[in-house]
Design a protein around this motif. Structure first.
Motif, mmCIF file in Angstrom:
data_model
loop_
_atom_site.group_PDB
_atom_site.id
_atom_site.type_symbol
_atom_site.label_atom_id
_atom_site.label_comp_id
_atom_site.label_asym_id
_atom_site.label_seq_id
_atom_site.Cartn_x
_atom_site.Cartn_y
_atom_site.Cartn_z
ATOM 1 N N ALA A 1 26.600 65.168 -49.961
ATOM 2 C CA ALA A 1 25.160 65.277 -49.694
ATOM 3 C C ALA A 1 24.310 65.099 -50.942
ATOM 4 N N ARG A 2 24.920 65.053 -52.099
ATOM 5 C CA ARG A 2 24.134 65.009 -53.341
ATOM 6 C C ARG A 2 23.298 63.745 -53.491
ATOM 7 N N ALA A 3 23.818 62.599 -53.103
ATOM 8 C CA ALA A 3 23.032 61.362 -53.211
ATOM 9 C C ALA A 3 21.828 61.417 -52.275
ATOM 10 N N CYS B 1 26.429 66.269 -45.100
ATOM 11 C CA CYS B 1 26.484 64.864 -44.723
ATOM 12 C C CYS B 1 27.589 64.691 -43.697
ATOM 13 N N ALA B 2 27.312 63.876 -42.671
ATOM 14 C CA ALA B 2 28.314 63.521 -41.671
ATOM 15 C C ALA B 2 28.139 62.042 -41.380
ATOM 16 N N GLY B 3 29.093 61.246 -41.812
ATOM 17 C CA GLY B 3 28.995 59.807 -41.598
ATOM 18 C C GLY B 3 27.793 59.235 -42.330
ATOM 19 N N ASP B 4 26.938 58.533 -41.592
ATOM 20 C CA ASP B 4 25.771 57.891 -42.192
ATOM 21 C C ASP B 4 24.505 58.732 -42.104
ATOM 22 N N PHE B 5 24.632 60.019 -41.759
ATOM 23 C CA PHE B 5 23.478 60.911 -41.702
ATOM 24 C C PHE B 5 23.698 62.110 -42.614
ATOM 25 N N ALA B 6 22.603 62.563 -43.213
ATOM 26 C CA ALA B 6 22.639 63.759 -44.050
ATOM 27 C C ALA B 6 21.385 64.571 -43.760
ATOM 28 N N TRP B 7 21.470 65.853 -44.016
ATOM 29 C CA TRP B 7 20.294 66.718 -43.918
ATOM 30 C C TRP B 7 20.200 67.542 -45.194
ATOM 31 N N ILE B 8 18.970 67.724 -45.628
ATOM 32 C CA ILE B 8 18.699 68.517 -46.824
ATOM 33 C C ILE B 8 17.580 69.493 -46.454
ATOM 34 N N ARG C 1 19.328 58.701 -43.368
ATOM 35 C CA ARG C 1 20.329 57.771 -42.842
ATOM 36 C C ARG C 1 20.770 56.865 -43.991
ATOM 37 N N ARG C 2 22.094 56.679 -44.091
ATOM 38 C CA ARG C 2 22.635 55.798 -45.128
ATOM 39 C C ARG C 2 22.427 54.351 -44.677
ATOM 40 N N ILE D 1 14.890 58.179 -45.657
ATOM 41 C CA ILE D 1 14.446 59.378 -44.955
ATOM 42 C C ILE D 1 13.990 58.973 -43.556
ATOM 43 N N VAL D 2 14.603 59.576 -42.537
ATOM 44 C CA VAL D 2 14.227 59.256 -41.152
ATOM 45 C C VAL D 2 13.409 60.365 -40.516
#
Length: 169
Positions: free
Chosen positions: A44-46, A115-122, A148-149, A156-157
């Motif tokens: 999730a850092r990126a 992060c899970a796959g191409d989605f992350a939450w912060i 979304r990656r 940011i979505v």
């Protein structure tokens, strides 16, 4: 897309209740990793760096750089209102958010994410202090961003910002 964001993680929905607006380098122009960011899972850092870069662009008044980090279909919730695209956000709130970010110092107090796959939450909790348009600001802030990656990084979505007046000096 909403279903995908919910499926990202049930935990994300719960943690999303404990958010906060802030930037780790409130006085600087560049995104700087905060100690809170170091507790994030490596995956999730990126995504968190993208969040920090977005805030740094707002503080610099670099609207082009800030918009480049938003997906075209971004959904932004702020002050009980919604902008349903990057272009709507650019038209209605981008300038004011940039102005605010320049005037009010924001500090990250806590951050979680995954992060899970191409989605992350912060999810970020913070403090904001300063003055904006002649009014004193002393707030606790909450922010959730879903990213979304894409080729070339993260976009940011979804952003959800909220704040409350702080009773702590």
């Amino acid at each position: 897309m909403v279903v995908q964001m919910i499926a990202l993680s049930a935990r994300a929905a719960v943690i999303g209740l404990f958010l906060a607006l802030g930037s780790p380098a409130a006085a600087g122009d560049e995104a700087v990793a905060s100690p809170a960011a170091e507790a994030l899972p490596a995956a999730a850092r990126a995504a968190a760096e993208t969040v920090d870069s977005f805030h740094a662009a707002l503080r610099r008044g670099d609207k082009v750089a800030a918009l480049a980090l938003l997906a075209d279909d971004a959904l932004i919730f702020e002050e009980g209102r919604a902008e349903r695209s990057k272009s709507e956000y650019a038209f209605y709130h981008l300038a004011a958010d940039s102005e605010y970010s320049k005037a009010v110092a924001a500090v990250v107090t806590r951050r979680r994410g995954d992060c899970a796959g191409d989605f992350a939450w912060i999810a970020t909790e913070g403090r904001a202090r300063g003055a904006f348009h002649g009014a004193d600001v002393n707030s606790v802030t909450d922010e959730t961003m879903v990213l979304r990656r894409v080729a070339g990084g993260w976009r940011i979505v979804h952003i959800h910002w909220s704040s409350a007046q702080s009773s702590v000096e």
